[in-house]
Every structure is written in C-alpha cells, then in structure tokens.
Design an enzyme around this catalytic site. Structure first.
Site, PDB file in Angstrom:
ATOM      1  N   ASN A 152       0.813  -1.229   0.000  1.00 42.24           N
ATOM      2  CA  ASN A 152       0.000   0.000   0.000  1.00 42.24           C
ATOM      3  C   ASN A 152       0.843   1.275   0.000  1.00 42.24           C
ATOM      4  O   ASN A 152       0.363   2.323  -0.438  1.00 42.24           O
ATOM      5  CB  ASN A 152      -1.038  -0.008   1.134  1.00 42.24           C
ATOM      6  N   ARG A 160      10.878   3.976   5.803  1.00 42.61           N
ATOM      7  CA  ARG A 160      10.616   4.096   7.238  1.00 42.61           C
ATOM      8  C   ARG A 160      11.425   3.065   8.021  1.00 42.61           C
ATOM      9  O   ARG A 160      11.609   3.178   9.226  1.00 42.61           O
ATOM     10  CB  ARG A 160       9.105   3.916   7.457  1.00 42.61           C
ATOM     11  N   LYS A 175      12.503  -7.329   1.567  1.00 36.58           N
ATOM     12  CA  LYS A 175      11.619  -8.155   0.742  1.00 36.58           C
ATOM     13  C   LYS A 175      10.382  -7.294   0.483  1.00 36.58           C
ATOM     14  O   LYS A 175       9.505  -7.178   1.340  1.00 36.58           O
ATOM     15  CB  LYS A 175      11.257  -9.425   1.533  1.00 36.58           C
ATOM     16  N   PRO A 176      10.320  -6.632  -0.696  1.00 35.52           N
ATOM     17  CA  PRO A 176       9.140  -5.797  -0.968  1.00 35.52           C
ATOM     18  C   PRO A 176       7.938  -6.672  -1.339  1.00 35.52           C
ATOM     19  O   PRO A 176       8.111  -7.837  -1.723  1.00 35.52           O
ATOM     20  CB  PRO A 176       9.586  -4.957  -2.174  1.00 35.52           C
ATOM     21  N   GLU A 251       4.387  -3.722  12.409  1.00 33.56           N
ATOM     22  CA  GLU A 251       3.345  -2.717  12.143  1.00 33.56           C
ATOM     23  C   GLU A 251       2.235  -3.454  11.405  1.00 33.56           C
ATOM     24  O   GLU A 251       2.381  -3.772  10.219  1.00 33.56           O
ATOM     25  CB  GLU A 251       3.905  -1.588  11.275  1.00 33.56           C
ATOM     26  N   LEU A 252       1.127  -3.735  12.102  1.00 27.25           N
ATOM     27  CA  LEU A 252       0.132  -4.658  11.550  1.00 27.25           C
ATOM     28  C   LEU A 252      -1.181  -3.945  11.216  1.00 27.25           C
ATOM     29  O   LEU A 252      -1.193  -2.750  10.985  1.00 27.25           O
ATOM     30  CB  LEU A 252      -0.054  -5.816  12.536  1.00 27.25           C
ATOM     31  N   CYS A 285      -3.452   1.304   6.754  1.00 23.69           N
ATOM     32  CA  CYS A 285      -3.741   0.735   8.071  1.00 23.69           C
ATOM     33  C   CYS A 285      -4.341   1.797   8.980  1.00 23.69           C
ATOM     34  O   CYS A 285      -5.011   1.485   9.953  1.00 23.69           O
ATOM     35  CB  CYS A 285      -2.468   0.175   8.675  1.00 23.69           C
ATOM     36  N   SER A 442       0.380  10.420  10.671  1.00 25.88           N
ATOM     37  CA  SER A 442       1.691   9.957  10.213  1.00 25.88           C
ATOM     38  C   SER A 442       2.659  11.136  10.120  1.00 25.88           C
ATOM     39  O   SER A 442       2.341  12.149   9.498  1.00 25.88           O
ATOM     40  CB  SER A 442       1.566   9.306   8.838  1.00 25.88           C
ATOM     41  N   GLU A 459       7.799   3.096  14.722  1.00 19.06           N
ATOM     42  CA  GLU A 459       8.622   3.562  13.606  1.00 19.06           C
ATOM     43  C   GLU A 459       8.552   5.080  13.561  1.00 19.06           C
ATOM     44  O   GLU A 459       7.506   5.662  13.847  1.00 19.06           O
ATOM     45  CB  GLU A 459       8.125   2.961  12.285  1.00 19.06           C
TER      46      GLU A 459
HETATM   47  P1  NAP Z   1       0.552  -8.976   3.745  1.00 19.15           P
HETATM   48  O1  NAP Z   1      -0.183  -9.938   2.920  1.00 19.15           O
HETATM   49  O2  NAP Z   1       0.733  -9.278   5.185  1.00 19.15           O
HETATM   50  O3  NAP Z   1       1.949  -8.771   3.016  1.00 19.15           O
HETATM   51  C1  NAP Z   1       2.941  -7.918   3.515  1.00 19.15           C
HETATM   52  C2  NAP Z   1       4.311  -8.449   3.161  1.00 19.15           C
HETATM   53  O4  NAP Z   1       4.503  -9.708   3.788  1.00 19.15           O
HETATM   54  C3  NAP Z   1       4.521  -8.669   1.664  1.00 19.15           C
HETATM   55  O5  NAP Z   1       5.845  -8.337   1.341  1.00 19.15           O
HETATM   56  C4  NAP Z   1       4.298 -10.168   1.542  1.00 19.15           C
HETATM   57  O6  NAP Z   1       4.983 -10.733   0.437  1.00 19.15           O
HETATM   58  C5  NAP Z   1       4.912 -10.652   2.831  1.00 19.15           C
HETATM   59  N1  NAP Z   1       4.478 -11.990   3.218  1.00 19.15           N
HETATM   60  C6  NAP Z   1       3.328 -12.635   2.906  1.00 19.15           C
HETATM   61  N2  NAP Z   1       3.329 -13.873   3.458  1.00 19.15           N
HETATM   62  C7  NAP Z   1       4.492 -13.993   4.136  1.00 19.15           C
HETATM   63  C8  NAP Z   1       5.068 -15.035   4.920  1.00 19.15           C
HETATM   64  N3  NAP Z   1       4.444 -16.191   5.132  1.00 19.15           N
HETATM   65  N4  NAP Z   1       6.273 -14.820   5.464  1.00 19.15           N
HETATM   66  C9  NAP Z   1       6.920 -13.668   5.275  1.00 19.15           C
HETATM   67  N5  NAP Z   1       6.433 -12.647   4.539  1.00 19.15           N
HETATM   68  C10 NAP Z   1       5.218 -12.803   3.988  1.00 19.15           C
HETATM   69  O7  NAP Z   1      -0.099  -7.525   3.762  1.00 19.15           O
HETATM   70  P2  NAP Z   1      -0.531  -6.641   2.519  1.00 19.15           P
HETATM   71  O8  NAP Z   1      -1.806  -7.222   1.998  1.00 19.15           O
HETATM   72  O9  NAP Z   1       0.594  -6.424   1.606  1.00 19.15           O
HETATM   73  O10 NAP Z   1      -0.805  -5.230   3.225  1.00 19.15           O
HETATM   74  C11 NAP Z   1      -1.998  -4.925   3.843  1.00 19.15           C
HETATM   75  C12 NAP Z   1      -1.903  -5.041   5.352  1.00 19.15           C
HETATM   76  O11 NAP Z   1      -0.797  -4.293   5.846  1.00 19.15           O
HETATM   77  C13 NAP Z   1      -3.109  -4.461   6.031  1.00 19.15           C
HETATM   78  O12 NAP Z   1      -3.555  -5.319   7.054  1.00 19.15           O
HETATM   79  C14 NAP Z   1      -2.601  -3.158   6.642  1.00 19.15           C
HETATM   80  O13 NAP Z   1      -3.314  -2.713   7.745  1.00 19.15           O
HETATM   81  C15 NAP Z   1      -1.204  -3.505   6.948  1.00 19.15           C
HETATM   82  N6  NAP Z   1      -0.397  -2.285   7.039  1.00 19.15           N
HETATM   83  C16 NAP Z   1       0.018  -1.883   8.274  1.00 19.15           C
HETATM   84  C17 NAP Z   1       0.750  -0.729   8.406  1.00 19.15           C
HETATM   85  C18 NAP Z   1       1.212  -0.286   9.763  1.00 19.15           C
HETATM   86  O14 NAP Z   1       2.113   0.526   9.826  1.00 19.15           O
HETATM   87  N7  NAP Z   1       0.642  -0.780  10.865  1.00 19.15           N
HETATM   88  C19 NAP Z   1       1.101   0.016   7.287  1.00 19.15           C
HETATM   89  C20 NAP Z   1       0.673  -0.419   6.029  1.00 19.15           C
HETATM   90  C21 NAP Z   1      -0.076  -1.592   5.931  1.00 19.15           C
HETATM   91  P3  NAP Z   1       4.195 -11.102  -0.920  1.00 19.15           P
HETATM   92  O15 NAP Z   1       3.711  -9.809  -1.457  1.00 19.15           O
HETATM   93  O16 NAP Z   1       5.250 -11.738  -1.740  1.00 19.15           O
HETATM   94  O17 NAP Z   1       3.086 -12.026  -0.547  1.00 19.15           O
END
Ligand code: NAP
Length: 478
Positions: A152, A160, A175-176, A251-252, A285, A442, A459
């Site tokens: 996102n 960050r 790992k993006p 950061e979830l 998020c 932010s 962060e």
């Molecule tokens: P995601 O599915 O959790 O993916 C995030 C990252 O994790 C990607 O690089 C993904 O790689 C990787 N990943 C996926 N499965 C993994 C595993 N088993 N082991 C290690 N890494 C793995 O989240 P998203 O859909 O990209 O982002 C949306 C979420 O992020 C939302 O819940 C949002 O609230 C949260 N978010 C939180 C913050 C904060 O600061 N709290 C900021 C922004 C977003 P791949 O792309 O290769 O699958």
C-alpha cells in the site's frame, strides 16, 4: 513480454542479478503487465546475507556524522526526484498522483529525519544507588535486519525501515511486496549515489516469500525482523523470530474508529474524516474504518460527507485531474464490494457509490454507507478501500466502549471542540495513536505504531532508530 521498467532484477551487493524464475507486476488501472521481475531463491538470500554482513562491519564503525550525511544526501536526491518516484508508485500501486506525491515526499522525509537522529543515540551515566558503581548505558547497532514491506506504500514503508536501520549502523535485506517491488528497486541507484556502500542495502523480490523469509530469520547473523503488513503474517513471523529470539518490529492491521461529538467543528470534522478515510483511497492501516457520529449531528454530517465523497473523480491515477485511482488488485476490490453488500444486507443505506464500474481496472467508487449495523463485517474487519461506514451514538461512555471493542489498536480519531472532554476520551482509547481534530497522524518525527494486535514497536520519532539498536550497560568503578 518487453519490460518498460529499468530496474527489475534482484539487487544484491550493489549489483543487479537476473534470475530465470520471474513474475509479472501489473498496472491496476489497465490490468496490463508493467514488468517481469526477478524472483529470489534461497541461494540469493544467502548472497544478500553475506553482502549485508560484510558491508555492515565497516558501516557500523563509521562515525554517526558520516552515516548521517549519507542519509541527508539520500533525502536531497529523492526530494529532487519526487515526481519520478510518484509516477512509479502510481503505475504499480494505482493510487492517484496526489496520493503518490504525498507518499514520495513522506518516504524521502524519513531519510532527513533519521539523518538528524543518527547523531543522537544518547546514552546515560549515573551512580548506582547502593553500590556506588557507575551505571553506563549505551546503544549499539543490533545487527543485520530483514525488512518486509506491504504494497500500500511501496516507497514509504521501506524508507521508514531503511533510514533508521542505516542511522543505527545496521545492514538490511528488503523483501518488498510482490504486487509493488518496482519503486523499491528504483530507489537503489539513488542510495548508491548518496554514498550507501555496496552490500549494505539489498532488495529481494520473490514469489517464494514464506520460505525465503523463514530461511533468513534462521540465519544466525540476522538480529532484527521488521515487518509491515497484515496481522496474520505478522503472527507467523513472530513465531519464526522466536527460534533465534530476534528483535521484532511489527506494524500490523488496524480498525480505526472516528468519533465525532456534537460539539465538533463540522468543517474540521468533515475535512479530517475525508483525510482519514480517503488518503491513499482507504488502502491504509490508518484509514477510518468505523465512523461514529453523535445522533444530533448525524444527518448534517452524512450529507456533507456524501457531497464531498461523490465529488471525487475516479480514474487512472496518471491523469492529474483524478482524485481516486483503482485499488491494487481484483481481490482487494472484490473484498471491498463484499463488505458493502454485507452491510447493505444488514440494513445499511448507500448514500453514494456502491457499484463496481464496468471495464478494465480494479476501480471502486468513493462510497458512503449510513445506518451501518454493529454486526456488519466492515465494523470488525479492515475495509481497505474508499468506503465510509457511518454509525450513530448518543453517549460518551458508550462510544468509547464501542471504539475499543476490537482486537486492533493502531489509531483512533476524535473530533470535539471541548478539549477537556476530548483529552479524557483520547486517554481512554486503547490505541497507539490518536488524531485529535486531525485526520492525519503519520509524521516521520512521531512514534508510529499500535497496541494489541496492531503491532509491537514504533517507527519514526526517536524510538524508530532504537528498534535497530541494542542497549548495553557497563557497570564500572574507578
Ligand atoms: P501482507 O499480505 O501481510 O503482506 C505484507 C508483506 O509480507 C509482503 O511483502 C508479503 O509478500 C509478505 N508476506 C506474505 N506472506 C508472508 C510469509 N508467510 N512470510 C513472510 N512474509 C510474507 O499484507 P498486505 O496485503 O501487503 O498489506 C496490507 C496489510 O498491511 C493491512 O492489514 C494493513 O493494515 C497492513 N499495514 C500496516 C501498516 C502499519 O504501519 N501498521 C502500514 C501499512 C499496511 P508477498 O507480497 O510476496 O506475498
């Protein structure tokens, strides 16, 4: 398929490494392939770990001022190229130009802020009360860091983490997200130009994410895992980090409530809610997920928010007149549509939007729902899209209870002109951050992070650098 993008390979030890295994990155506005990107395997991860480990030894030994100046140059270089990075962000993520420029600026600011923090790793010296020994406390680089970022904010969620890690003296492997690896890859030549040594920062896109990250978390040289993404993946990473007792920064997800009291300044509340809801088209998020409006002002608030939301122009984010771009992929768009269908089935009214447009691109229109019932799915899960879900309340204690009734605790927003009441409410909210009469929290200078299942650690701010440092205490007599 010819790639139009310049940087699509792995970035290891300051060099571009091609792979036979590759995956496509798409433009969410057109559904066309933007680039074929290299996919890292375990041998690539080992090469990146070797490179970062070797580079870090010299980097950690440099003076804080030298590290600071490299980061400062990174800020200057990125700031000079904001339009370029904003365009890349729009192409791979879809967000509108205004959101992309906002992200590029925010991303660059982490380099400036941590250039300033790099020289402020303050320690402490004091007398032990009983023994008379001196208690000397200092902070040292924690070690190699594995950084995992979401789609996102393809630039900002990376900078960050990179900026504080480098300020602290650590080497990193990033790992993006597979949806959006291009912006982070394109940042690497800029870091080289800023003076970041070969091997200190490595980027590993991969479609074997789970196995690749797990392998790195079990390498004895790795000491930190810093993740931004969903709570489910964060929980898996915490389990993986337990084996080597790594320092975790998580950061979830979020489920942000907005509470608008009857004494709110209506202009401020509308402006703040628009920002909290529509920054990044709701794919944040921090996005307003549940909007609680006092019953006495709900009608006016809903009308004014609907007017503002329905005036936004939906379209390809590369068109400068567009306010709202497409969502990142079909799954995200379908999930948003499901949330709306579920809320309507449970009694909500659609004030505007609510229908997936025909044609190419993962578009969903700005949507306002009123009379959303407490059992609607969107009240309990992140919408992650441009849907404002309005509920009403009458009593302060009741709204605080409802706002806190979630496993998440990232951010809440409060609108009230009665500061005594507003601050009392802020303190009762179980959230890591609160926006008071503001829709944006932010800031690189502030400690960003959540409580409960929204995460661990902070962060930005001073805390951001300490996530990449270990505290050492020396008990001394002289
Ligand atoms: P995601 O599915 O959790 O993916 C995030 C990252 O994790 C990607 O690089 C993904 O790689 C990787 N990943 C996926 N499965 C993994 C595993 N088993 N082991 C290690 N890494 C793995 O989240 P998203 O859909 O990209 O982002 C949306 C979420 O992020 C939302 O819940 C949002 O609230 C949260 N978010 C939180 C913050 C904060 O600061 N709290 C900021 C922004 C977003 P791949 O792309 O290769 O699958």
């Amino acid at each position: 398929m010819g790639s139009k993008m310049e940087f699509t390979d792995l970035y290891i030890n300051g060099e571009w490494r091609s792979t036979s295994d590759r995956f496509d990155v798409n433009n969410p506005a057109t559904e066309e392939v933007l680039a074929s990107v290299a996919s890292a395997d375990i041998a690539d991860a080992d090469a990146a770990l070797d490179a970062a480990d070797a580079a870090m030894k010299d980097w950690a030994a440099r003076t804080p001022r030298e590290r600071s100046e490299v980061l400062r140059r990174a800020w200057e270089l990125m700031t000079a190229r904001l339009d370029h990075f904003a365009h890349l962000i729009t192409l791979e993520n879809g967000k509108a130009g205004v959101d992309a420029k906002g992200e590029a600026t925010y991303a660059a600011e982490f380099f400036r802020w941590f250039a300033e923090e790099a020289v402020r790793a303050d320690g402490m010296i004091t007398h032990a009360p009983a023994s008379g020994a001196r208690i000397m406390v200092q902070h040292k680089p924690a070690g190699l860091a594995v950084l995992i970022t979401p789609w996102n904010y393809p630039a900002a969620m990376g900078t960050r983490k990179i900026a504080p890690a480098l300020a602290a003296g650590c080497g990193v492997i990033i790992k993006p997200a597979s949806e959006t690896p291009l912006t982070m890859l394109a940042l690497m030549p800029l870091l080289e130009q800023a003076g970041v040594p070969k091997g200190l920062v490595n980027v590993l896109p991969s479609r074997r994410t789970g196995a690749l990250v797990d392998h790195m978390l079990h390498d004895p040289r790795v000491r930190v895992v810093s993740f931004t993404g969903s709570t489910g993946v964060g929980q898996k990473l915490l389990k993986g980090a337990a084996d080597q007792v790594l320092k975790p920064a998580m950061e979830l997800g979020g489920n942000a409530p907005v509470v608008v009291f009857d004494d709110a300044d209506m202009d401020v509340a509308i402006e703040g809610t628009m920002l909290a809801k529509m920054r990044n088209l709701g794919e944040a998020c921090t996005a307003a997920n549940r909007i609680y409006v006092h019953e006495d002002i709900a009608e006016e608030f809903t009308k004014r928010l609907t007017d503002r939301m329905s005036a936004l122009k939906l379209g390809d984010g590369t068109d400068p007149s567009v306010d709202v771009g497409p969502l990142v992929n079909a799954d995200t768009r379908d999930k948003v549509a499901d949330f709306v269908a579920d809320a309507v089935a449970k009694g909500a009214s659609v004030e505007c939007g609510g229908t997936v447009p025909e044609g190419k691109g993962f578009y969903y229109p700005p949507t306002v729902l009123s009379n959303v019932s407490e059992d609607a799915d969107c009240v309990h899960d992140e919408i992650f899209g441009p849907v404002a879900a309005i509920q009403t309340f009458t009593d302060q204690d009741e709204v605080v209870r409802r706002a806190n009734d979630t496993e998440y605790g990232l951010v809440a927003y409060v609108f009230s002109e009665d500061f005594k009441r507003a601050l009392q409410v802020c303190e009762r909210l179980e959230y890591g951050m609160v926006g008071l009469n503001r829709g944006l929290v932010s800031d690189p200078a502030a400690p960003f992070g959540g409580t409960k299942q929204s995460g661990l650690g902070r962060e930005g701010g001073h805390e951001g650098m300490l996530e990449f440092m270990e505290t050492q205490y020396i008990s001394a007599s002289w």
